[in-house]
Scaffold this motif. Structure first.
Motif, PDB file in Angstrom:
ATOM      1  N   TRP A   6     -64.565   3.404  25.308  1.00 17.26           N
ATOM      2  CA  TRP A   6     -65.721   3.860  24.652  1.00 17.26           C
ATOM      3  C   TRP A   6     -66.966   3.169  25.398  1.00 17.26           C
ATOM      4  O   TRP A   6     -68.067   3.639  25.092  1.00 17.26           O
ATOM      5  CB  TRP A   6     -65.955   3.721  23.468  1.00 17.26           C
ATOM      6  CG  TRP A   6     -64.883   4.330  22.471  1.00 17.26           C
ATOM      7  CD1 TRP A   6     -63.641   4.052  21.865  1.00 17.26           C
ATOM      8  CD2 TRP A   6     -64.895   5.816  22.402  1.00 17.26           C
ATOM      9  NE1 TRP A   6     -63.050   4.851  21.280  1.00 17.26           N
ATOM     10  CE2 TRP A   6     -63.817   6.262  21.615  1.00 17.26           C
ATOM     11  CE3 TRP A   6     -65.622   6.865  22.872  1.00 17.26           C
ATOM     12  CZ2 TRP A   6     -63.297   7.629  21.316  1.00 17.26           C
ATOM     13  CZ3 TRP A   6     -65.468   8.074  22.625  1.00 17.26           C
ATOM     14  CH2 TRP A   6     -64.086   8.486  21.614  1.00 17.26           C
ATOM     15  N   ARG A  18     -69.721   5.663  25.919  1.00 14.26           N
ATOM     16  CA  ARG A  18     -69.269   6.856  26.392  1.00 14.26           C
ATOM     17  C   ARG A  18     -69.798   7.864  25.165  1.00 14.26           C
ATOM     18  O   ARG A  18     -69.306   7.529  24.259  1.00 14.26           O
ATOM     19  CB  ARG A  18     -67.968   7.010  27.099  1.00 14.26           C
ATOM     20  CG  ARG A  18     -67.853   5.939  28.135  1.00 14.26           C
ATOM     21  CD  ARG A  18     -66.449   6.250  28.872  1.00 14.26           C
ATOM     22  NE  ARG A  18     -66.207   5.567  30.031  1.00 14.26           N
ATOM     23  CZ  ARG A  18     -65.570   4.240  30.214  1.00 14.26           C
ATOM     24  NH1 ARG A  18     -65.345   3.717  29.126  1.00 14.26           N
ATOM     25  NH2 ARG A  18     -65.317   3.762  31.234  1.00 14.26           N
ATOM     26  N   THR A  19     -70.403   8.859  25.397  1.00 15.54           N
ATOM     27  CA  THR A  19     -70.697   9.933  24.680  1.00 15.54           C
ATOM     28  C   THR A  19     -70.331  11.341  25.075  1.00 15.54           C
ATOM     29  O   THR A  19     -69.991  11.406  26.381  1.00 15.54           O
ATOM     30  CB  THR A  19     -72.047   9.909  24.045  1.00 15.54           C
ATOM     31  OG1 THR A  19     -73.048  10.470  24.896  1.00 15.54           O
ATOM     32  CG2 THR A  19     -72.634   8.585  23.632  1.00 15.54           C
ATOM     33  N   ALA A  20     -70.294  12.284  24.208  1.00 18.01           N
ATOM     34  CA  ALA A  20     -69.963  13.779  24.728  1.00 18.01           C
ATOM     35  C   ALA A  20     -71.156  14.245  25.712  1.00 18.01           C
ATOM     36  O   ALA A  20     -71.001  14.933  26.533  1.00 18.01           O
ATOM     37  CB  ALA A  20     -70.002  14.806  23.629  1.00 18.01           C
ATOM     38  N   GLU A  23     -72.905   8.851  29.578  1.00 17.11           N
ATOM     39  CA  GLU A  23     -72.813   7.648  29.272  1.00 17.11           C
ATOM     40  C   GLU A  23     -74.283   7.192  28.868  1.00 17.11           C
ATOM     41  O   GLU A  23     -75.324   7.905  29.346  1.00 17.11           O
ATOM     42  CB  GLU A  23     -72.710   6.770  30.395  1.00 17.11           C
ATOM     43  CG  GLU A  23     -71.039   6.583  30.755  1.00 17.11           C
ATOM     44  CD  GLU A  23     -70.785   5.490  31.895  1.00 17.11           C
ATOM     45  OE1 GLU A  23     -69.553   5.110  31.772  1.00 17.11           O
ATOM     46  OE2 GLU A  23     -71.517   5.297  32.664  1.00 17.11           O
ATOM     47  N   GLU A  42     -69.044  -3.853  20.302  1.00 19.02           N
ATOM     48  CA  GLU A  42     -67.926  -3.014  19.323  1.00 19.02           C
ATOM     49  C   GLU A  42     -67.967  -3.581  17.834  1.00 19.02           C
ATOM     50  O   GLU A  42     -67.594  -2.929  16.923  1.00 19.02           O
ATOM     51  CB  GLU A  42     -66.452  -3.367  19.947  1.00 19.02           C
ATOM     52  CG  GLU A  42     -66.260  -2.587  21.224  1.00 19.02           C
ATOM     53  CD  GLU A  42     -64.933  -3.110  21.961  1.00 19.02           C
ATOM     54  OE1 GLU A  42     -64.520  -2.993  22.857  1.00 19.02           O
ATOM     55  OE2 GLU A  42     -64.261  -4.342  21.470  1.00 19.02           O
ATOM     56  N   TYR A  45     -70.453  -1.505  16.371  1.00 19.52           N
ATOM     57  CA  TYR A  45     -70.021  -0.105  15.816  1.00 19.52           C
ATOM     58  C   TYR A  45     -69.280  -0.325  14.415  1.00 19.52           C
ATOM     59  O   TYR A  45     -69.389   0.549  14.057  1.00 19.52           O
ATOM     60  CB  TYR A  45     -69.207   0.316  17.205  1.00 19.52           C
ATOM     61  CG  TYR A  45     -68.243   1.428  16.827  1.00 19.52           C
ATOM     62  CD1 TYR A  45     -66.981   1.573  16.289  1.00 19.52           C
ATOM     63  CD2 TYR A  45     -69.269   2.529  16.925  1.00 19.52           C
ATOM     64  CE1 TYR A  45     -66.802   2.742  15.927  1.00 19.52           C
ATOM     65  CE2 TYR A  45     -68.404   4.058  16.475  1.00 19.52           C
ATOM     66  CZ  TYR A  45     -67.390   3.968  16.241  1.00 19.52           C
ATOM     67  OH  TYR A  45     -66.393   5.197  15.898  1.00 19.52           O
ATOM     68  N   HIS A  83     -77.890   4.140  20.250  1.00 20.04           N
ATOM     69  CA  HIS A  83     -76.802   3.661  21.088  1.00 20.04           C
ATOM     70  C   HIS A  83     -76.906   2.114  21.298  1.00 20.04           C
ATOM     71  O   HIS A  83     -76.637   1.976  22.395  1.00 20.04           O
ATOM     72  CB  HIS A  83     -77.290   4.501  22.399  1.00 20.04           C
ATOM     73  CG  HIS A  83     -77.164   5.977  22.280  1.00 20.04           C
ATOM     74  ND1 HIS A  83     -78.332   6.723  22.541  1.00 20.04           N
ATOM     75  CD2 HIS A  83     -76.206   6.934  22.201  1.00 20.04           C
ATOM     76  CE1 HIS A  83     -78.123   7.924  22.332  1.00 20.04           C
ATOM     77  NE2 HIS A  83     -76.826   8.154  22.177  1.00 20.04           N
ATOM     78  N   GLY A  87     -68.409   2.376  20.731  1.00 19.33           N
ATOM     79  CA  GLY A  87     -67.458   2.864  19.887  1.00 19.33           C
ATOM     80  C   GLY A  87     -67.760   4.686  19.980  1.00 19.33           C
ATOM     81  O   GLY A  87     -68.283   5.038  20.646  1.00 19.33           O
ATOM     82  N   ASP A  88     -66.762   5.385  19.070  1.00 17.52           N
ATOM     83  CA  ASP A  88     -66.984   6.728  19.130  1.00 17.52           C
ATOM     84  C   ASP A  88     -68.183   7.193  18.115  1.00 17.52           C
ATOM     85  O   ASP A  88     -68.077   7.577  17.146  1.00 17.52           O
ATOM     86  CB  ASP A  88     -65.707   7.384  18.389  1.00 17.52           C
ATOM     87  CG  ASP A  88     -65.721   8.835  18.372  1.00 17.52           C
ATOM     88  OD1 ASP A  88     -64.442   9.419  18.202  1.00 17.52           O
ATOM     89  OD2 ASP A  88     -66.472   9.395  19.166  1.00 17.52           O
ATOM     90  N   ASP A  90     -70.144   9.606  18.663  1.00 17.87           N
ATOM     91  CA  ASP A  90     -69.905  11.301  18.367  1.00 17.87           C
ATOM     92  C   ASP A  90     -69.195  11.416  16.904  1.00 17.87           C
ATOM     93  O   ASP A  90     -69.600  12.337  16.114  1.00 17.87           O
ATOM     94  CB  ASP A  90     -69.342  11.983  19.353  1.00 17.87           C
ATOM     95  CG  ASP A  90     -70.425  12.070  20.574  1.00 17.87           C
ATOM     96  OD1 ASP A  90     -69.522  11.823  21.876  1.00 17.87           O
ATOM     97  OD2 ASP A  90     -71.455  12.242  20.446  1.00 17.87           O
ATOM     98  N   ALA A  91     -68.129  10.577  16.748  1.00 15.09           N
ATOM     99  CA  ALA A  91     -67.420  10.782  15.534  1.00 15.09           C
ATOM    100  C   ALA A  91     -68.271  10.296  14.353  1.00 15.09           C
ATOM    101  O   ALA A  91     -68.089  10.820  13.229  1.00 15.09           O
ATOM    102  CB  ALA A  91     -66.252   9.846  15.427  1.00 15.09           C
TER     103      ALA A  91
END
Length: 409
Positions: A6, A18-20, A23, A42, A45, A83, A87-88, A90-91
């Motif tokens: 991530w 990293r995102t949809a 970066e 992390e 996150y 940001h 981590g994820d 987008d989730a």
């Protein structure tokens, strides 16, 4: 350069996530290794994950308001969108979006529940108003009064409606209670006026009866006494504190006249003896009405007996108190039954009796405390004095309690 699924750290120390949408720069890390930089962001996150999890639990398990829940979601969304974590993300945004949907769903459910409760409260209050308006026309003064008081307690336990609707319904409810109270007050005022009018009428009849008591014009005077008796019965009952005294004076005046007439017409002794026998039979018939169980039937039966009684004529003077006393005892029993019936429908008298009982009970309790205090001080003279006063107050209290029982309380 160091990386994980991530995020990564480039050779300049810049940290990316990293995102949809590609970066995004997380921050710059100059102190320590790239692995430490990723581990630091992390952990940030994971902190966001924990906060979102806690908010999800609060929304699902507590009564957190929609306004506060959405404010908390917005606060977390700002942190995610900044940001500053690896981590994820987008989730996390997806979880926040679902949380918003849940909050909105809960908001609609609560809105529907409030609307349902409001409709139920409106229906309940409209039913109370309808019953109160019906009771306002009732002549069952005691029962209707008690029911109206119970309706007020029920009303107080119901939720408020919107101000306009609640005020309109309360106005109707209050108006019904006021109308009932006004009618009840007028009823008892009219009853008091009727009893006062009866007292004045009977005062006049007593005065005429006493004026005639020494007459020797036997026929016309006896006829007039019969008329006076008819007027007496038609007058109705006076206040209880006056009725017996007026009756005794009225009957006493007639007794004087008829006793004098009896002494003049001694030859009628035989006829009077027969009259006595007939009246004793009627007295026995009247006594069979006791005890009074059906007031209406007893009153009608006694009236029949009394009409035959009046038609018989006089009895020997020495027997008159005994035989008339028997009839008067039955008449008094009927009158007392009428009084009891009247008292049961007289909430004002009950309230006065309760007030008097409360005052006497307080006085008795105070005297008992004073007796104990004097006894503890060894003041025997004061103890004797207080105990005598206590005995008198207790007797009054017992009498007041006995009177209160007549109201059925």
């Amino acid at each position: 350069m160091s990386s994980d699924p991530w995020g990564r750290v480039d050779e300049t120390g810049t940290v990316y996530v990293r995102t949809a949408d590609g970066e995004k720069v997380v921050g710059s890390w100059q102190a320590g290794s790239p692995e430490e930089a990723l581990a630091y962001f992390e952990r940030k996150y994971e902190g966001l994950v924990v906060e979102i999890g806690l908010l999800e639990k609060r929304v699902k398990t507590t009564d957190l308001s929609a306004k506060d829940a959405l404010a908390a979601v917005e606060h977390l969304r700002e942190q995610v969108d900044a940001h500053h974590a690896v981590g994820d993300l987008d989730a996390l945004r997806g979880r926040l979006d679902k949380l918003v949907e849940l909050v909105e769903k809960r908001r609609e459910e609560r809105k529907a529940q409030r609307a349902k409760q409001s409709d139920e409260a409106r229906g309940a209050k409209e039913a109370l108003v309808a019953e109160a308006e019906e009771l306002a026309q009732s002549d069952q003064w005691r029962a209707a009064g008690e029911r109206l008081r119970a309706l007020v307690d029920t009303w107080k336990g119901l939720p408020r409606l919107d101000r306009k609707s609640d005020d309109e319904l309360w106005h109707r409810f209050s108006h019904a209670r006021s109308a009932f109270s006004k009618r009840r007050k007028q009823h008892f005022a009219q009853l008091d006026a009727q009893r006062e009018e009866a007292r004045q009428t009977k005062e006049r009849l007593v005065a005429e009866a006493e004026a005639l008591s020494n007459s020797t014009d036997w026929g016309p005077t006896a006829a007039r006494y019969r008329d006076l008796m008819a007027e007496w019965k038609a007058a109705g009952r006076a206040q209880r504190e006056h009725e017996d005294d007026l009756w005794n004076r009225f009957r006493g005046a007639q007794d004087v006249f008829f006793a004098a007439r009896s002494s003049v017409f001694a030859e009628r002794d035989a006829e009077q003896a027969e009259n006595l026998k007939l009246k004793e039979e009627l007295a026995e018939e009247a006594e069979k009405l006791l005890p009074i169980r059906d007031l209406k039937a007893a009153r009608a039966a006694f009236r029949s007996v009394n009409e035959r009684w009046e038609a018989i004529g006089h009895v020997p003077r020495d027997a008159r108190p005994r035989v008339e006393g028997r009839m008067h005892a039955v008449e008094r029993a009927i009158q007392e039954a009428e009084e009891a019936e009247w008292r049961r429908t007289n909430p004002e008298a009950r309230a006065r009796a309760e007030g008097l009982t409360g005052q006497l009970q307080a006085a008795v309790d105070k005297l008992r405390s004073q007796v104990e205090q004097a006894r503890a001080q060894g003041n025997n003279a004061k103890v004797d004095k207080l105990e005598k006063e206590l005995e008198g107050r207790q007797a009054l209290l017992d009498q007041a309690l006995k009177g209160l029982q007549e109201f059925g309380g």
